[in-house]
Design a protein around this motif. Sequence first.
Motif, PDB file in Angstrom:
ATOM      1  N   GLU A 180       7.592  12.598 -42.372  1.00  0.00           N
ATOM      2  CA  GLU A 180       8.510  11.977 -41.421  1.00  0.00           C
ATOM      3  C   GLU A 180       9.410  10.962 -42.106  1.00  0.00           C
ATOM      4  O   GLU A 180      10.592  10.822 -41.743  1.00  0.00           O
ATOM      5  CB  GLU A 180       7.733  11.298 -40.291  1.00  0.00           C
ATOM      6  N   ASP A 229      12.152  12.879 -43.509  1.00  0.00           N
ATOM      7  CA  ASP A 229      13.044  13.318 -42.429  1.00  0.00           C
ATOM      8  C   ASP A 229      13.972  12.179 -42.009  1.00  0.00           C
ATOM      9  O   ASP A 229      15.177  12.383 -41.791  1.00  0.00           O
ATOM     10  CB  ASP A 229      12.224  13.777 -41.228  1.00  0.00           C
ATOM     11  N   GLU A 257      16.635  11.536 -44.680  1.00  0.00           N
ATOM     12  CA  GLU A 257      17.715  12.517 -44.638  1.00  0.00           C
ATOM     13  C   GLU A 257      18.678  12.230 -43.487  1.00  0.00           C
ATOM     14  O   GLU A 257      19.900  12.312 -43.650  1.00  0.00           O
ATOM     15  CB  GLU A 257      17.129  13.924 -44.504  1.00  0.00           C
ATOM     16  N   GLU A 258      18.135  11.861 -42.334  1.00  0.00           N
ATOM     17  CA  GLU A 258      19.005  11.519 -41.204  1.00  0.00           C
ATOM     18  C   GLU A 258      19.795  10.248 -41.478  1.00  0.00           C
ATOM     19  O   GLU A 258      20.968  10.129 -41.100  1.00  0.00           O
ATOM     20  CB  GLU A 258      18.178  11.357 -39.928  1.00  0.00           C
ATOM     21  N   ARG A 278      12.804  18.020 -52.116  1.00  0.00           N
ATOM     22  CA  ARG A 278      13.702  17.314 -51.213  1.00  0.00           C
ATOM     23  C   ARG A 278      14.530  16.243 -51.921  1.00  0.00           C
ATOM     24  O   ARG A 278      15.708  16.052 -51.606  1.00  0.00           O
ATOM     25  CB  ARG A 278      12.915  16.701 -50.051  1.00  0.00           C
TER      26      ARG A 278
END
Length: 311
Positions: free
Chosen positions: A126, A129, A132-133, A185
Amino acid sequence: MTVDLHLFTEPQQGATYGDLLAVARAAEDLGFSGFFRSDHYLAMGGDGGAGPTDAWTTLAGLARETSTIRLGTLVTSATFRLPGPLAIQVAGVDQMSGGRVELGLGAGWFEAEHTAYGIPFPPLGERFDRLEEQLAVITGLWTTEAGKTFSHKGTHYPVVDSPALAKPVQAGGVPIIIGGGGKRRTPALAVRYAAEFNAPFVSATDAGRLFERVRGVAREAGREPGSLRCSAAQVVCVGSDDATLRRRAGAIGRDLDELRDNGLAGSPDEVVEKLAAFEAVGAERVYLQVLDLSDLDHLSDVADGVLRQLT
């Protein structure tokens, strides 16, 4: 040799704003091209001295009290701030500095500082995630044309009709730095969003492997690999004699022989040779981690013995 040298500090280990100002001014006067700091709220060993300082608060002050050096974080944790306010903060500091700011941004890793200051610490997946956002939101806000709005349909940070202000001074926004040893990533995010990829605290050989990996990802994504600057970070300990070296290593709680193996430690010529190894694998910039901020003579020795050989 053309390696660009920045100083890199760890203020959470015990440093006031006054300490940071003295080092930043010395860095500028001595000819270093950048002053960067970590973004942490808890000491990693020791009592932390007077306590932590906030990265972007101190960089705002330094932006007004320096005139030429680059300023930035290595790295800000995405868990610490919401992306909209962070974009405004960094843009403001960029304006205050006249366009000398860079943003290192990572997923966050130090759980203890989160629990110590009431900051949520999600699981690793998370956190990536969210990182990245955050990158999508921050770059989207900075690159939105004047008079238009920005929206983002995100799981964690939805944005609706933002005026996308304030804007950085630097065209295209503040350069972003992404680094680490992640195999999938991390290089993908660096290729998509970053101006620089950083290999922190690994050997020149391992840094070269990380650089080649991210360049390969760039080629696959259709990005010119040379457009992504590669950098390294290493602790520095320079002295003209063994007694000075051991004193400086001891002041930061390190064994000199271990530092010689795992950092940039030794005489000026030894350190220049070590830097050449990083340049040979593609490092264009090296962050010299300075841990004893009270030893300004050390900075002078690094400048006179190392920096002068590179210019």
